[in-house]
Design a protein around this motif. Structure first.
Motif, mmCIF file in Angstrom:
data_model
loop_
_atom_site.group_PDB
_atom_site.id
_atom_site.type_symbol
_atom_site.label_atom_id
_atom_site.label_comp_id
_atom_site.label_asym_id
_atom_site.label_seq_id
_atom_site.Cartn_x
_atom_site.Cartn_y
_atom_site.Cartn_z
ATOM 1 N N LYS A 159 1.426 -2.180 -6.997
ATOM 2 C CA LYS A 159 0.517 -1.497 -5.983
ATOM 3 C C LYS A 159 -0.066 -2.581 -5.452
ATOM 4 O O LYS A 159 -0.812 -3.458 -6.127
ATOM 5 C CB LYS A 159 -0.432 -0.356 -6.463
ATOM 6 N N ASP A 204 -4.886 7.167 -5.834
ATOM 7 C CA ASP A 204 -3.768 6.596 -5.886
ATOM 8 C C ASP A 204 -3.234 6.112 -4.370
ATOM 9 O O ASP A 204 -2.086 5.532 -4.341
ATOM 10 C CB ASP A 204 -2.602 7.666 -6.440
ATOM 11 N N TYR A 245 2.555 0.458 -1.841
ATOM 12 C CA TYR A 245 3.377 0.342 -3.264
ATOM 13 C C TYR A 245 4.693 -0.466 -2.672
ATOM 14 O O TYR A 245 4.952 -0.538 -1.714
ATOM 15 C CB TYR A 245 3.760 1.599 -3.641
#
Length: 286
Positions: free
Chosen positions: A38, A85, A89
């Motif tokens: 990430k 989150d 990514y």
């Protein structure tokens, strides 16, 4: 070149981030090295020669027990997904044909956008003033626990109104809470609607605002002076009636009784023997 994709998910659900390569059925997963990271700095999950690589200083522990890798299409699954989150990514795939010099098969960037549903708007009202013409109300609308930052709107009978005050706060989990206040003069029953918009979604709640004062003016009781004067007039009237009745009864009796007495006296005089006849008899006998 890195391919770019976008994935949307809701907080608490399971979301999959696709990679750029699928291992042919003729090959083994052990011949590949796969990195999911990430923001190019934090390692989410990494495999080499079919084994999960041990944690290192770049490993983000927030993903412990929440991630798994599909060993065929190399999709990264996150469950349950969290608001934190959100981000970019990257999937990097290397083929281990020559162990000393792995060959990069592909690389792909996936932007993950996580949303959270707001609660249905809650509307509360409070009457601040009341009159025959209108009912002054303070109307509050609130919603909580959502993401991203929302837009809150209000309408009266489907006509947009402007809030007098509004506030937005964010919790430690990056979730938003929103509250708005409206001061409204209700001259008749109306429908108030509060709506929260976020990420293309809309949640609404409606409530009937009623004018609480019907303006029925009660009949005022007569004042003390009026009651006193009325009582005196009634008493005087009753006394006059009583006196008049007594006077009339006496007057009628006086006219009834006099003729009867005259008749009785006439009867008495008629039955009494005449004095001259007696004297004549006495004289004759002498």
């Amino acid at each position: 070149a890195l391919e770019k994709k976008e994935v949307k998910g809701k907080m608490g659900e399971k979301v999959g981030l696709p990679c750029c390569h699928e291992i042919p059925s003729s090959e083994s997963f052990h011949n590949y090295r796969v990195y999911w990271q990430k923001n190019t700095t934090e390692v989410v999950l990494a495999y080499a020669e079919g084994k999960k690589l041990p944690k290192n200083e770049r490993y983000d522990e927030r993903y412990d027990n929440r991630t798994e890798l599909d060993t065929r299409n190399l999709t990264l699954w996150i469950s349950p997904v969290e608001i934190l989150d959100n981000g970019s990514y990257q999937c990097v795939v290397q083929h281990l044909r020559i162990l000393q010099n792995p060959v990069v098969v592909c690389g792909q960037v996936v932007n993950l956008f996580v949303t959270a549903d707001f609660s249905g708007p809650n509307i509360t009202t409070e009457v601040s003033a009341n009159s025959c013409e209108s009912t002054e109300m303070v109307v509050r609308c609130s919603s909580h626990g959502g993401f991203p930052k929302p837009k809150i709107s209000g309408a009266v009978n489907n006509e947009t109104v402007k809030w007098n005050d509004s506030s937005v706060s964010q919790s430690s989990l990056s979730l938003y809470n929103v509250t708005a206040v409206l001061w409204h003069s209700v001259t008749k029953d109306v429908i108030f609607t509060c709506s929260v918009e976020y990420n293309g979604f809309v949640k609404s709640t409606s409530l009937l605002l009623k004018k609480t004062n019907d303006c029925v003016v009660p009949t005022a009781p007569p004042s003390y002076n009026v009651m006193t004067a009325s009582s005196i007039i009634i008493i005087i009237f009753l006394l006059a009636v009583i006196l008049a009745a007594r006077y009339l009864s006496k007057h009628v009796c006086s006219h009834c009784c006099k003729p009867q007495e005259s008749v009785e006296e006439g009867v008495k005089e008629y039955t009494k023997p005449p004095m001259s006849s007696k004297m004549t008899s006495e004289t004759s006998s002498v």
